[in-house]
Design a protein around this motif. Structure first.
Motif, PDB file in Angstrom:
ATOM      1  N   TRP A   1       0.827  -1.216   0.000  1.00  0.00           N
ATOM      2  CA  TRP A   1       0.000   0.000   0.000  1.00  0.00           C
ATOM      3  C   TRP A   1       0.861   1.267   0.000  1.00  0.00           C
ATOM      4  O   TRP A   1       0.493   2.271  -0.585  1.00  0.00           O
ATOM      5  CB  TRP A   1      -0.920  -0.029   1.222  1.00  0.00           C
ATOM      6  CG  TRP A   1      -2.001   0.996   1.204  1.00  0.00           C
ATOM      7  CD1 TRP A   1      -2.106   2.103   1.984  1.00  0.00           C
ATOM      8  CD2 TRP A   1      -3.141   1.006   0.346  1.00  0.00           C
ATOM      9  NE1 TRP A   1      -3.237   2.810   1.685  1.00  0.00           N
ATOM     10  CE2 TRP A   1      -3.902   2.162   0.677  1.00  0.00           C
ATOM     11  CE3 TRP A   1      -3.603   0.179  -0.658  1.00  0.00           C
ATOM     12  CZ2 TRP A   1      -5.086   2.490   0.045  1.00  0.00           C
ATOM     13  CZ3 TRP A   1      -4.793   0.511  -1.298  1.00  0.00           C
ATOM     14  CH2 TRP A   1      -5.516   1.651  -0.949  1.00  0.00           C
TER      15      TRP A   1
ATOM     16  N   TYR B   1       4.108   1.272  -1.069  1.00  0.00           N
ATOM     17  CA  TYR B   1       5.277   1.015  -1.906  1.00  0.00           C
ATOM     18  C   TYR B   1       5.604   2.259  -2.738  1.00  0.00           C
ATOM     19  O   TYR B   1       4.721   2.885  -3.334  1.00  0.00           O
ATOM     20  CB  TYR B   1       5.005  -0.176  -2.832  1.00  0.00           C
ATOM     21  CG  TYR B   1       6.195  -0.551  -3.688  1.00  0.00           C
ATOM     22  CD1 TYR B   1       7.199  -1.364  -3.189  1.00  0.00           C
ATOM     23  CD2 TYR B   1       6.319  -0.076  -4.996  1.00  0.00           C
ATOM     24  CE1 TYR B   1       8.309  -1.711  -3.968  1.00  0.00           C
ATOM     25  CE2 TYR B   1       7.409  -0.413  -5.785  1.00  0.00           C
ATOM     26  CZ  TYR B   1       8.397  -1.230  -5.266  1.00  0.00           C
ATOM     27  OH  TYR B   1       9.477  -1.557  -6.028  1.00  0.00           O
ATOM     28  N   THR B   2       6.883   2.607  -2.774  1.00  0.00           N
ATOM     29  CA  THR B   2       7.342   3.749  -3.563  1.00  0.00           C
ATOM     30  C   THR B   2       8.436   3.291  -4.520  1.00  0.00           C
ATOM     31  O   THR B   2       9.202   2.365  -4.232  1.00  0.00           O
ATOM     32  CB  THR B   2       7.908   4.867  -2.663  1.00  0.00           C
ATOM     33  OG1 THR B   2       9.008   4.355  -1.902  1.00  0.00           O
ATOM     34  CG2 THR B   2       6.846   5.389  -1.719  1.00  0.00           C
TER      35      THR B   2
ATOM     36  N   ARG C   1       3.977   6.630  -5.404  1.00  0.00           N
ATOM     37  CA  ARG C   1       3.505   5.686  -4.394  1.00  0.00           C
ATOM     38  C   ARG C   1       2.279   4.956  -4.928  1.00  0.00           C
ATOM     39  O   ARG C   1       1.448   5.535  -5.622  1.00  0.00           O
ATOM     40  CB  ARG C   1       3.131   6.411  -3.103  1.00  0.00           C
ATOM     41  CG  ARG C   1       4.283   7.037  -2.364  1.00  0.00           C
ATOM     42  CD  ARG C   1       3.848   7.445  -0.963  1.00  0.00           C
ATOM     43  NE  ARG C   1       2.624   8.259  -0.972  1.00  0.00           N
ATOM     44  CZ  ARG C   1       1.930   8.551   0.121  1.00  0.00           C
ATOM     45  NH1 ARG C   1       2.337   8.104   1.296  1.00  0.00           N
ATOM     46  NH2 ARG C   1       0.850   9.302   0.041  1.00  0.00           N
ATOM     47  N   PHE C   2       2.202   3.683  -4.565  1.00  0.00           N
ATOM     48  CA  PHE C   2       1.048   2.911  -5.010  1.00  0.00           C
ATOM     49  C   PHE C   2      -0.251   3.485  -4.451  1.00  0.00           C
ATOM     50  O   PHE C   2      -1.275   3.487  -5.117  1.00  0.00           O
ATOM     51  CB  PHE C   2       1.190   1.449  -4.591  1.00  0.00           C
ATOM     52  CG  PHE C   2      -0.074   0.659  -4.779  1.00  0.00           C
ATOM     53  CD1 PHE C   2      -0.584   0.413  -6.050  1.00  0.00           C
ATOM     54  CD2 PHE C   2      -0.782   0.179  -3.697  1.00  0.00           C
ATOM     55  CE1 PHE C   2      -1.754  -0.287  -6.231  1.00  0.00           C
ATOM     56  CE2 PHE C   2      -1.953  -0.528  -3.873  1.00  0.00           C
ATOM     57  CZ  PHE C   2      -2.437  -0.761  -5.144  1.00  0.00           C
ATOM     58  N   LYS C   3      -0.198   3.999  -3.223  1.00  0.00           N
ATOM     59  CA  LYS C   3      -1.409   4.540  -2.595  1.00  0.00           C
ATOM     60  C   LYS C   3      -2.046   5.623  -3.455  1.00  0.00           C
ATOM     61  O   LYS C   3      -3.270   5.759  -3.512  1.00  0.00           O
ATOM     62  CB  LYS C   3      -1.064   5.097  -1.215  1.00  0.00           C
ATOM     63  CG  LYS C   3      -2.259   5.598  -0.422  1.00  0.00           C
ATOM     64  CD  LYS C   3      -1.823   6.259   0.877  1.00  0.00           C
ATOM     65  CE  LYS C   3      -1.144   5.268   1.796  1.00  0.00           C
ATOM     66  NZ  LYS C   3      -0.826   5.865   3.123  1.00  0.00           N
TER      67      LYS C   3
ATOM     68  N   SER D   1      -4.170   4.056  -6.220  1.00  0.00           N
ATOM     69  CA  SER D   1      -5.179   3.092  -5.814  1.00  0.00           C
ATOM     70  C   SER D   1      -6.501   3.786  -5.540  1.00  0.00           C
ATOM     71  O   SER D   1      -6.544   4.942  -5.104  1.00  0.00           O
ATOM     72  CB  SER D   1      -4.723   2.337  -4.568  1.00  0.00           C
ATOM     73  OG  SER D   1      -5.668   1.367  -4.204  1.00  0.00           O
TER      74      SER D   1
ATOM     75  N   TYR E   1      -6.350  -5.783  -4.767  1.00  0.00           N
ATOM     76  CA  TYR E   1      -6.118  -4.348  -4.937  1.00  0.00           C
ATOM     77  C   TYR E   1      -6.851  -3.849  -6.170  1.00  0.00           C
ATOM     78  O   TYR E   1      -6.918  -4.538  -7.197  1.00  0.00           O
ATOM     79  CB  TYR E   1      -4.622  -4.052  -5.065  1.00  0.00           C
ATOM     80  CG  TYR E   1      -3.847  -4.482  -3.840  1.00  0.00           C
ATOM     81  CD1 TYR E   1      -3.787  -3.652  -2.719  1.00  0.00           C
ATOM     82  CD2 TYR E   1      -3.228  -5.725  -3.794  1.00  0.00           C
ATOM     83  CE1 TYR E   1      -3.103  -4.057  -1.583  1.00  0.00           C
ATOM     84  CE2 TYR E   1      -2.552  -6.137  -2.654  1.00  0.00           C
ATOM     85  CZ  TYR E   1      -2.497  -5.306  -1.552  1.00  0.00           C
ATOM     86  OH  TYR E   1      -1.836  -5.707  -0.429  1.00  0.00           O
TER      87      TYR E   1
ATOM     88  N   SER F   1      -6.764  -0.577  -8.620  1.00  0.00           N
ATOM     89  CA  SER F   1      -5.942   0.580  -8.961  1.00  0.00           C
ATOM     90  C   SER F   1      -6.656   1.465  -9.969  1.00  0.00           C
ATOM     91  O   SER F   1      -7.548   1.020 -10.709  1.00  0.00           O
ATOM     92  CB  SER F   1      -4.595   0.129  -9.532  1.00  0.00           C
ATOM     93  OG  SER F   1      -3.931  -0.715  -8.619  1.00  0.00           O
TER      94      SER F   1
ATOM     95  N   LEU G   1       1.932   2.718 -12.722  1.00  0.00           N
ATOM     96  CA  LEU G   1       1.406   1.509 -12.070  1.00  0.00           C
ATOM     97  C   LEU G   1       2.228   0.289 -12.458  1.00  0.00           C
ATOM     98  O   LEU G   1       2.475  -0.597 -11.628  1.00  0.00           O
ATOM     99  CB  LEU G   1      -0.066   1.311 -12.455  1.00  0.00           C
ATOM    100  CG  LEU G   1      -0.743   0.060 -11.881  1.00  0.00           C
ATOM    101  CD1 LEU G   1      -0.731   0.087 -10.361  1.00  0.00           C
ATOM    102  CD2 LEU G   1      -2.172  -0.065 -12.407  1.00  0.00           C
TER     103      LEU G   1
ATOM    104  N   VAL H   1       5.281   0.171 -10.330  1.00  0.00           N
ATOM    105  CA  VAL H   1       4.963  -0.317  -8.982  1.00  0.00           C
ATOM    106  C   VAL H   1       4.784  -1.829  -8.987  1.00  0.00           C
ATOM    107  O   VAL H   1       5.367  -2.554  -8.169  1.00  0.00           O
ATOM    108  CB  VAL H   1       3.691   0.378  -8.455  1.00  0.00           C
ATOM    109  CG1 VAL H   1       3.208  -0.295  -7.172  1.00  0.00           C
ATOM    110  CG2 VAL H   1       3.956   1.849  -8.202  1.00  0.00           C
ATOM    111  N   GLN H   2       3.969  -2.327  -9.922  1.00  0.00           N
ATOM    112  CA  GLN H   2       3.689  -3.759  -9.959  1.00  0.00           C
ATOM    113  C   GLN H   2       4.954  -4.563 -10.262  1.00  0.00           C
ATOM    114  O   GLN H   2       5.163  -5.639  -9.687  1.00  0.00           O
ATOM    115  CB  GLN H   2       2.607  -4.062 -10.990  1.00  0.00           C
ATOM    116  CG  GLN H   2       1.219  -3.622 -10.576  1.00  0.00           C
ATOM    117  CD  GLN H   2       0.143  -4.163 -11.510  1.00  0.00           C
ATOM    118  OE1 GLN H   2       0.417  -4.894 -12.450  1.00  0.00           O
ATOM    119  NE2 GLN H   2      -1.103  -3.788 -11.247  1.00  0.00           N
TER     120      GLN H   2
END
Length: 853
Positions: A127, A129-130, A139-141, A144, A211, A213, A224, A227-228
């Motif tokens: 959640w 993750y940068t 950041r993933f947040k 999302s 999740y 996104s 994204l 991040v993934q």
């Protein structure tokens, strides 16, 4: 202006043919007299066009899910409604997951608070993750939509107080403080080895984190993906500081793997090109080294320039590029080299004729008159085939067909504008070695002798081949071979299955394959379908009864778990009203009900206030069933569910399955294939009749195309292919290719009949002498070009390579064996009119300067 000589009294058909020949003479005259000017003009046009690649970076879009979505299917509309429910654009919704599993794959996880807390730490890691993307920290947040793991988080918190009498953490339906919730969306393979899965969760094969996104623009998708990919690499490392290993599967990782396979294909394209160059160098043995180099450059340069120009045009108009379009250079290279072999073979034969007709423009006129119609047929039919493919329901396949059709048209033009001028300028045979003093006389005599010997040898070879082929034993063996192929084809077609899955789009050696296998395995236990629906008026008992009847039918379909596994906030609210013994029959206590659940229900209901009344806009309830191991079975199950919803239009209900776009493809692929085949065959048959205005030749060409295509489908099945969108486009593409072989043979047969060359065997011999060598050379170069693609571990790429290989093989068999035997059984009718023969003089075709004087 001096008038042309009057024509003899030919028919309208002959006059039209004469007019076409005059036009071809003008074209050949200009190409033959001004080849450098033509090449310079082409160069001046291509340079600014290709400057696109210097100005703009080439961005290849890969969308494994929406790129293969059926544009006309139900799933697109369902995806749109579901995305709007979460305020996400239809192209921006991404759902992906992580599966925690035991480090030892043959054991299950022991479910306890320590393990769940550590899995929650993984969730927090994801959640928050940068990573870096183009110098920017992301950041993933921020990408999302919302946290949808509320069941897992709720269960984890309750596990610490499961001693309380109001808490019952049984599987699959747990309850706490008067509210029940389903655990089957987060825990899979529960209590394996136990007599019953019912009860507290002791062990679990997988614990899932889900999740959702939001990535609506290309740049957001790239972020994204970064991040993934970072999380995916972390999962591949199998960190020792965790009590478990984890796997992840996300569309952006699949897109990245798909692009990796594409880049491998591009690298192998150069290997295929080198093999083609080596083969062409071996076949051009009679030419000088410089002539050989220049003609190879012209033969390969024409299709490469056509492909580059095609991509540049698409780029200038803003059309996106996708990974499948990287196959286009292979296709165009094969087509272009085929045409180059035809032109060069005809040029060789014209070289052997009398000296008075050796001027470039006159020799070229005969070459263009002989070859351009058959080239036009193949180019036109290929363009039509890919034009029909442009109507394919999948966006990526549609774009691929559009680009290839445009490239074929450009290649047809550039064969005359690049290769033909190169042939005129640089075609030069090796001089025979002789030490005789009278060099010119000896050279001429040796050249004539060499030409006569080569003609004699070629004639002898093809005459001998034709004599054997058309003999009784030869015809018997050919018919027996065809029947054997036809029988195998029928068996292959009968067993071909309609299916598709995402693994066909990325390399089979990817670690993502194992992840996908794990996610597929849990679908056999947990196959949820979301339903977005209006709710009934609680004061209307009839309305309530009909709505609950609909829910009952959905929950009790074949393989479903009933209301136990459903997550339906409407039913929970009604139970809440009964639990509180409220007499109200409305939704005014909804806000109080949601607060009492201590769960985040933002993803399950949308509502608003109208004065003191609460109005529900839409609810999202989930029905869980057992899944199927086969994608085609799951597709059929989804389609049956849609039929239930048709009976309840008053609730504006739609289903949503994240794999629904793939299911639509599986369901519709047979119908789309039949429709596309019918349109393609019709268009190509009409094109053949227009260019060959007779009944016999175009009919046989069309029947041969059907035969080759049928053999292709059967042997693709035998070779391990399924009926899916990739195969559908491959087959449509193959129709255009398959007509190449039959069109060349049938066109030259048509011309031979019109010229009344003699017996059947003589006519067929003349046909094979004209097309035999170039067809064989073109087939071998195509097979060499395709050979490196079999190394690429991607289903789509190998499917393409298999298709081209089979079409080339069956096309060669039809062109050199089956068609000559069929043509042998057709009686030769004496034509009503003979074709006029036009032999251009050494003077310009129309002397404008003399008239002006």
């Amino acid at each position: 202006m001096r008038s042309l000589l009057p024509l003899p009294p030919y028919s309208a058909e002959m006059l039209q043919l004469h007019h076409r020949q005059i036009q071809m003479n003008w074209i050949s005259y200009y190409l033959g007299n001004h080849p450098r000017r033509v090449l310079l003009t082409v160069f001046c046009v291509l340079i600014p066009l290709l400057s696109y690649f210097l100005i703009y970076p080439l961005e290849i879009e890969c969308d494994i899910r929406r790129g293969f979505a059926n544009k006309h299917g139900h799933a697109v509309e369902e995806l749109t409604k579901f995305s709007n429910f979460y305020n996400i654009s239809v192209g921006g919704l991404e759902i992906w997951g992580i599966l925690a599993r035991n480090k030892s794959t043959d054991k299950d996880l022991n479910i306890n608070l320590k393990l769940l807390n550590e899995i929650d730490e993984l969730h927090q890691y994801v959640w928050n993750y940068t990573t870096e993307y183009k110098g920017e920290t992301i950041r993933f947040k921020d990408l999302s939509s919302e946290d949808i793991n509320y069941v897992f988080n709720y269960y984890r918190r309750l596990l610490a107080i499961d001693w309380m009498p109001s808490v019952n953490l049984s599987y699959p339906l747990a309850s706490a403080f008067g509210h029940s919730f389903y655990l089957g969306s987060q825990f899979f393979g529960v209590n394996r080895g136990e007599e019953s899965k019912v009860g507290p969760i002791k062990t679990s094969q997988f614990v899932a984190l889900w999740y959702m996104s939001k990535a609506e623009t290309f740049e957001q998708k790239q972020k994204l993906q970064a991040v993934q990919l970072g999380i995916f690499k972390k999962s591949a490392e199998k960190p020792n500081d965790l009590l478990f290993d984890f796997e992840m599967f996300g569309d952006q990782v699949a897109n990245s793997e798909m692009l990796r396979g594409t880049l491998t294909t591009v690298k192998l394209f150069f290997i295929g090109g080198c093999l083609m160059v080596a083969f062409m160098a071996c076949t051009f043995t009679e030419l000088t080294v410089f002539s050989k180099i220049m003609l190879i450059i012209g033969a390969i340069g024409s299709p490469i320039a056509a492909t580059g120009a095609c991509f540049a045009i698409l780029g200038w108009v803003g059309h996106p590029f996708n990974s499948i379009m990287c196959i286009t250079p292979f296709l165009i290279l094969g087509i272009g080299v085929d045409d180059a072999f035809l032109l060069l073979n005809c040029w060789r034969r014209e070289e052997s004729k009398e000296k008075s007709a050796k001027e470039a423009q006159n020799q070229l006129a005969r070459v263009i008159r002989e070859i351009s119609p058959s080239m036009a047929i193949t180019s036109l039919t290929n363009t039509l085939a890919f034009g029909v493919g442009f109507l394919a329901p999948t966006p990526q396949m549609s774009s691929f067909c559009l680009g290839t059709a445009l490239a074929i048209v450009l290649d047809f033009l550039l064969e005359f504008l690049i290769f033909v001028p190169c042939m005129v300028l640089f075609y030069e045979k090796k001089q025979p070695k002789s030490e005789v003093k009278n060099e010119k006389r000896i050279e001429a005599e040796n050249k004539v002798d060499h030409q006569e010997a080569s003609i004699s040898t070629a004639t002898f070879n093809w005459r001998s081949f034709t004599g054997w082929l058309l003999s009784v034993p030869g015809r018997f063996l050919v018919i027996l071979l065809y029947l054997s192929i036809f029988t195998a084809t029928y068996l292959g077609v009968a067993r071909m299955e309609s299916t598709f899955d995402p693994s066909k789009t990325f390399p089979s050696d990817s670690k993502l394959v194992d992840s996908l296998a794990s996610f597929t395995s849990i679908q056999e236990e947990y196959s949820p379908i979301n339903f977005l629906s209006n709710v009934p008026d609680l004061q209307n008992d009839t309305d309530v009864a009909i709505f609950e009847e609909m829910i009952h039918r959905l929950e009790n379909r074949e393989g479903c778990y009933g209301n136990t596994a459903s997550h339906n906030i409407y039913r929970d609210y009604k139970e809440y009203l009964n639990y509180t013994k409220s007499d109200e029959k409305n939704y005014n206590q909804l806000e109080k009900f949601l607060k009492g659940r201590v769960m985040d229900d933002g993803g399950t209901i949308k509502w608003h206030k109208e004065g003191n009344d609460t109005v529900i806009d839409l609810i999202n309830f989930v029905v869980v069933c057992q899944g199927r191991s086969s994608w085609s079975e799951r597709a059929v199950n989804v389609e049956k569910t849609r039929q239930i919803l048709v009976d309840y239009p008053q609730y504006n209900i739609t289903l949503f399955d994240y794999d629904g776009t793939i299911y639509d493809l599986i369901i519709t692929v047979k119908g789309e294939l039949v429709k596309s085949l019918a349109i393609t065959f019709t268009c190509m048959t009409i094109a053949c009749f227009v260019i060959m205005p007779s009944f016999v030749a175009p009919t046989i060409a069309s029947v041969a195309t059907v035969s080759i295509s049928f053999c292709l489908i059967g042997f693709l099945s035998i070779w391990g292919q399924n009926l899916d969108p990739v195969t559908m486009i491959d087959v449509i593409m193959a129709i255009g290719f398959s007509v190449d072989y039959s069109a060349h043979v049938c066109y030259h047969y048509y011309c031979a009949r019109e010229h009344n060359l003699g017996s059947k065997q003589e006519v067929i011999t003349q046909v094979l002498q004209a097309v035999g060598r170039p067809v064989i050379e073109a087939s071998l170069t195509t097979l060499l070009c395709m050979a490196p693609l079999f190394v690429v571990p991607v289903y789509m790429i190998q499917s393409f390579a298999k298709t081209v290989t089979l079409v080339t093989t069956f096309g060669l068999l039809h062109g050199l064996f089956f068609l000559p035997v069929v043509l042998y059984f057709i009686p030769l009718n004496t034509p009503k009119h003979s074709l006029p023969t036009f032999t251009p003089s050494t003077q310009p075709l129309v002397a404008l300067e003399d008239d002006e004087k």
